[in-house]
Design a protein around this motif. Structure first.
Motif, PDB file in Angstrom:
ATOM      1  N   VAL B  29       0.853  -1.187   0.000  1.00  0.00           N
ATOM      2  CA  VAL B  29       0.000   0.000   0.000  1.00  0.00           C
ATOM      3  C   VAL B  29       0.892   1.241   0.000  1.00  0.00           C
ATOM      4  CG1 VAL B  29      -1.879  -1.180   1.198  1.00  0.00           C
ATOM      5  CG2 VAL B  29      -0.118   0.019   2.525  1.00  0.00           C
ATOM      6  N   SER B  30       0.249   2.395  -0.097  1.00  0.00           N
ATOM      7  CA  SER B  30       0.995   3.647  -0.061  1.00  0.00           C
ATOM      8  C   SER B  30       1.676   3.809   1.293  1.00  0.00           C
ATOM      9  CB  SER B  30       0.061   4.827  -0.304  1.00  0.00           C
ATOM     10  OG  SER B  30      -0.525   4.738  -1.571  1.00  0.00           O
ATOM     11  N   VAL B  31       2.790   4.523   1.285  1.00  0.00           N
ATOM     12  CA  VAL B  31       3.576   4.653   2.516  1.00  0.00           C
ATOM     13  C   VAL B  31       3.971   6.094   2.787  1.00  0.00           C
ATOM     14  CG1 VAL B  31       4.538   2.326   2.389  1.00  0.00           C
ATOM     15  CG2 VAL B  31       5.762   4.228   1.308  1.00  0.00           C
ATOM     16  N   TYR B  32       4.268   6.345   4.052  1.00  0.00           N
ATOM     17  CA  TYR B  32       4.999   7.526   4.470  1.00  0.00           C
ATOM     18  C   TYR B  32       6.405   7.050   4.845  1.00  0.00           C
ATOM     19  CZ  TYR B  32       0.423   9.831   5.130  1.00  0.00           C
ATOM     20  OH  TYR B  32      -0.834  10.357   4.959  1.00  0.00           O
ATOM     21  N   SER B  54       6.386  16.645  -3.732  1.00  0.00           N
ATOM     22  CA  SER B  54       7.713  16.554  -4.328  1.00  0.00           C
ATOM     23  C   SER B  54       8.484  15.363  -3.775  1.00  0.00           C
ATOM     24  CB  SER B  54       8.510  17.833  -4.053  1.00  0.00           C
ATOM     25  OG  SER B  54       9.845  17.677  -4.489  1.00  0.00           O
ATOM     26  N   THR B  55       9.116  14.627  -4.683  1.00  0.00           N
ATOM     27  CA  THR B  55       9.832  13.420  -4.261  1.00  0.00           C
ATOM     28  C   THR B  55      11.177  13.738  -3.617  1.00  0.00           C
ATOM     29  OG1 THR B  55      10.755  13.195  -6.475  1.00  0.00           O
ATOM     30  CG2 THR B  55       8.713  11.991  -5.995  1.00  0.00           C
ATOM     31  N   ASN B  61      20.025  20.021   9.021  1.00  0.00           N
ATOM     32  CA  ASN B  61      21.475  19.780   8.952  1.00  0.00           C
ATOM     33  C   ASN B  61      21.976  19.463   7.555  1.00  0.00           C
ATOM     34  OD1 ASN B  61      21.343  20.101  11.724  1.00  0.00           O
ATOM     35  ND2 ASN B  61      21.428  17.929  12.170  1.00  0.00           N
ATOM     36  N   GLY B  62      21.306  19.961   6.526  1.00  0.00           N
ATOM     37  CA  GLY B  62      21.782  19.807   5.154  1.00  0.00           C
ATOM     38  C   GLY B  62      21.487  18.470   4.507  1.00  0.00           C
ATOM     39  N   PHE B  63      20.722  17.617   5.157  1.00  0.00           N
ATOM     40  CA  PHE B  63      20.366  16.316   4.592  1.00  0.00           C
ATOM     41  C   PHE B  63      19.175  16.447   3.640  1.00  0.00           C
ATOM     42  CE2 PHE B  63      23.006  13.164   6.586  1.00  0.00           C
ATOM     43  CZ  PHE B  63      23.463  13.783   7.739  1.00  0.00           C
ATOM     44  N   GLU B  64      19.131  15.553   2.654  1.00  0.00           N
ATOM     45  CA  GLU B  64      17.992  15.452   1.769  1.00  0.00           C
ATOM     46  C   GLU B  64      17.798  13.993   1.389  1.00  0.00           C
ATOM     47  OE1 GLU B  64      19.111  17.987  -1.536  1.00  0.00           O
ATOM     48  OE2 GLU B  64      19.885  16.264  -2.659  1.00  0.00           O
ATOM     49  N   ALA B  65      16.586  13.667   0.955  1.00  0.00           N
ATOM     50  CA  ALA B  65      16.304  12.297   0.538  1.00  0.00           C
ATOM     51  C   ALA B  65      15.360  12.348  -0.651  1.00  0.00           C
ATOM     52  CB  ALA B  65      15.675  11.503   1.679  1.00  0.00           C
ATOM     53  N   GLU B  66      15.437  11.318  -1.477  1.00  0.00           N
ATOM     54  CA  GLU B  66      14.580  11.255  -2.662  1.00  0.00           C
ATOM     55  C   GLU B  66      13.730   9.995  -2.627  1.00  0.00           C
ATOM     56  OE1 GLU B  66      16.528  11.966  -6.353  1.00  0.00           O
ATOM     57  OE2 GLU B  66      14.600  12.427  -7.295  1.00  0.00           O
ATOM     58  N   PHE B  67      12.431  10.188  -2.756  1.00  0.00           N
ATOM     59  CA  PHE B  67      11.484   9.072  -2.799  1.00  0.00           C
ATOM     60  C   PHE B  67      11.406   8.572  -4.237  1.00  0.00           C
ATOM     61  CE2 PHE B  67       8.061   6.337  -2.144  1.00  0.00           C
ATOM     62  CZ  PHE B  67       6.960   6.675  -2.909  1.00  0.00           C
ATOM     63  N   ASN B  68      11.659   7.290  -4.435  1.00  0.00           N
ATOM     64  CA  ASN B  68      11.578   6.693  -5.761  1.00  0.00           C
ATOM     65  C   ASN B  68      10.606   5.522  -5.685  1.00  0.00           C
ATOM     66  OD1 ASN B  68      12.042   5.111  -8.131  1.00  0.00           O
ATOM     67  ND2 ASN B  68      13.985   6.159  -8.414  1.00  0.00           N
ATOM     68  N   LYS B  69       9.393   5.749  -6.166  1.00  0.00           N
ATOM     69  CA  LYS B  69       8.349   4.731  -6.034  1.00  0.00           C
ATOM     70  C   LYS B  69       8.647   3.494  -6.871  1.00  0.00           C
ATOM     71  CE  LYS B  69       3.318   4.190  -6.116  1.00  0.00           C
ATOM     72  NZ  LYS B  69       2.016   4.862  -6.388  1.00  0.00           N
ATOM     73  N   PHE B  74      14.301   5.154  -0.686  1.00  0.00           N
ATOM     74  CA  PHE B  74      14.260   6.476  -0.033  1.00  0.00           C
ATOM     75  C   PHE B  74      15.660   6.722   0.519  1.00  0.00           C
ATOM     76  CE2 PHE B  74      12.193  10.142   1.364  1.00  0.00           C
ATOM     77  CZ  PHE B  74      12.269  10.339   2.738  1.00  0.00           C
ATOM     78  N   HIS B  75      16.589   6.988  -0.376  1.00  0.00           N
ATOM     79  CA  HIS B  75      17.994   7.149   0.009  1.00  0.00           C
ATOM     80  C   HIS B  75      18.259   8.540   0.584  1.00  0.00           C
ATOM     81  CE1 HIS B  75      18.313   3.378  -1.848  1.00  0.00           C
ATOM     82  NE2 HIS B  75      18.707   3.743  -3.061  1.00  0.00           N
ATOM     83  N   LEU B  76      19.111   8.576   1.575  1.00  0.00           N
ATOM     84  CA  LEU B  76      19.470   9.823   2.263  1.00  0.00           C
ATOM     85  C   LEU B  76      20.830  10.285   1.788  1.00  0.00           C
ATOM     86  CD1 LEU B  76      18.691  11.763   4.699  1.00  0.00           C
ATOM     87  CD2 LEU B  76      20.147  10.284   6.102  1.00  0.00           C
ATOM     88  N   ARG B  77      20.975  11.596   1.556  1.00  0.00           N
ATOM     89  CA  ARG B  77      22.246  12.123   1.054  1.00  0.00           C
ATOM     90  C   ARG B  77      22.619  13.410   1.781  1.00  0.00           C
ATOM     91  NH1 ARG B  77      19.185  11.184  -3.718  1.00  0.00           N
ATOM     92  NH2 ARG B  77      19.834   9.283  -4.783  1.00  0.00           N
ATOM     93  N   LYS B  78      23.926  13.642   1.824  1.00  0.00           N
ATOM     94  CA  LYS B  78      24.440  14.937   2.266  1.00  0.00           C
ATOM     95  C   LYS B  78      25.692  15.218   1.443  1.00  0.00           C
ATOM     96  CE  LYS B  78      25.637  17.793   6.227  1.00  0.00           C
ATOM     97  NZ  LYS B  78      25.666  17.946   7.702  1.00  0.00           N
ATOM     98  N   PRO B  79      25.788  16.384   0.810  1.00  0.00           N
ATOM     99  CA  PRO B  79      26.900  16.643  -0.105  1.00  0.00           C
ATOM    100  C   PRO B  79      28.250  16.806   0.578  1.00  0.00           C
ATOM    101  CG  PRO B  79      25.446  18.555   0.049  1.00  0.00           C
ATOM    102  CD  PRO B  79      24.790  17.455   0.810  1.00  0.00           C
ATOM    103  N   SER B  80      28.247  17.211   1.856  1.00  0.00           N
ATOM    104  CA  SER B  80      29.510  17.434   2.555  1.00  0.00           C
ATOM    105  C   SER B  80      29.289  17.207   4.054  1.00  0.00           C
ATOM    106  CB  SER B  80      30.002  18.863   2.282  1.00  0.00           C
ATOM    107  OG  SER B  80      31.184  19.139   3.016  1.00  0.00           O
TER     108      SER B  80
END
Lengths: 115, 114
Positions: B29-32, B54-55, B61-69, B74-80
């Protein structure tokens, strides 16, 4: 705003003894959770309260664990008798909503060591 | 029921280098989706969450994540990264209808070295 308070922070007991943990959620938060975090694993939900009613206790080992939330505010989690495998950090969390996309606020946890 | 798998248990990284923490979820089912951080001897703190829209989600603290259905990720990234980012990071999932409890992954320990 005060955070989620838990006590005691650390407890060491012998197997077959009993132990109790206390949690005071953020003021006004209707939903309260108890999680068990075993070393090297993610937190696992034990029980969820909405006000003073139990919403989900499907993963609570009811032969030895019990929890209550009298008056819909603070909560107590009890283990009796404790087993070696109960060694873990017990995390309390609260949220202002029933959990629908809402943020859970966690306490610092109560670390239990069973010898 | 929903579940998450964190693909890396430990990630060592040098200061000012980028970091990516991988999380895959399973659900019919759909998720959070959520990322929490746990600093030593502290409770878990919410970094960011995806509910809808928005995905690409930006957090503290400069973190971002992208949801890819399509890839259920739902990978987490930080550039530095900084030394202060040394912590354990947990990915978590909940349902969107009638089952909102969080299920957590096993965690990824990030150690930032100078």
């Amino acid at each position: 705003e005060a955070g989620v308070a838990q006590s005691p922070r650390y407890k060491i007991i012998e197997k077959r003894q009993s132990v109790a943990f206390w949690c005071n959620p953020i003021s006004g938060h209707a939903t309260l959770y108890w999680y068990q975090q075993i070393l090297g694993q993610g937190p696992k939900l034990l029980i969820q309260f909405q006000n003073n009613g139990v919403v989900d206790d499907s993963q609570l080992p009811k032969d030895r664990f019990s929890a209550e939330r009298l008056k819909g505010v603070d909560s107590t989690l009890k283990i009796q008798p404790a087993k070696l495998e109960d060694s873990a950090v017990y995390l309390c969390a609260s949220s202002s909503r029933s959990g629908v996309g809402g943020e859970l606020f966690f306490g610092e946890g109560s670390r239990l060591t069973v010898l | 029921a929903q579940s998450v798998t964190q693909l890396d248990s430990q990630v060592p990284v040098f200061e000012e280098a980028p970091v990516e923490l991988r999380c895959n979820y399973s659900s019919s089912v759909s998720v959070y989706l959520f990322w929490y951080v746990q600093y030593p001897n502290q409770g878990l703190q919410l970094l960011l969450k995806y509910l809808s829209g928005s995905t690409l989600v930006k957090g503290i603290n400069g973190f971002e994540a992208e949801f890819n259905k399509s890839q259920t990720s739902f990978h987490l990234r930080k550039p530095s990264v900084h030394i202060s980012d040394t912590a354990e990071y947990f990915c978590a999932v909940s349902g969107t209808f009638n089952d909102y409890k969080l299920s957590f992954g096993a965690g990824t320990t990030v150690t930032v070295r100078a």
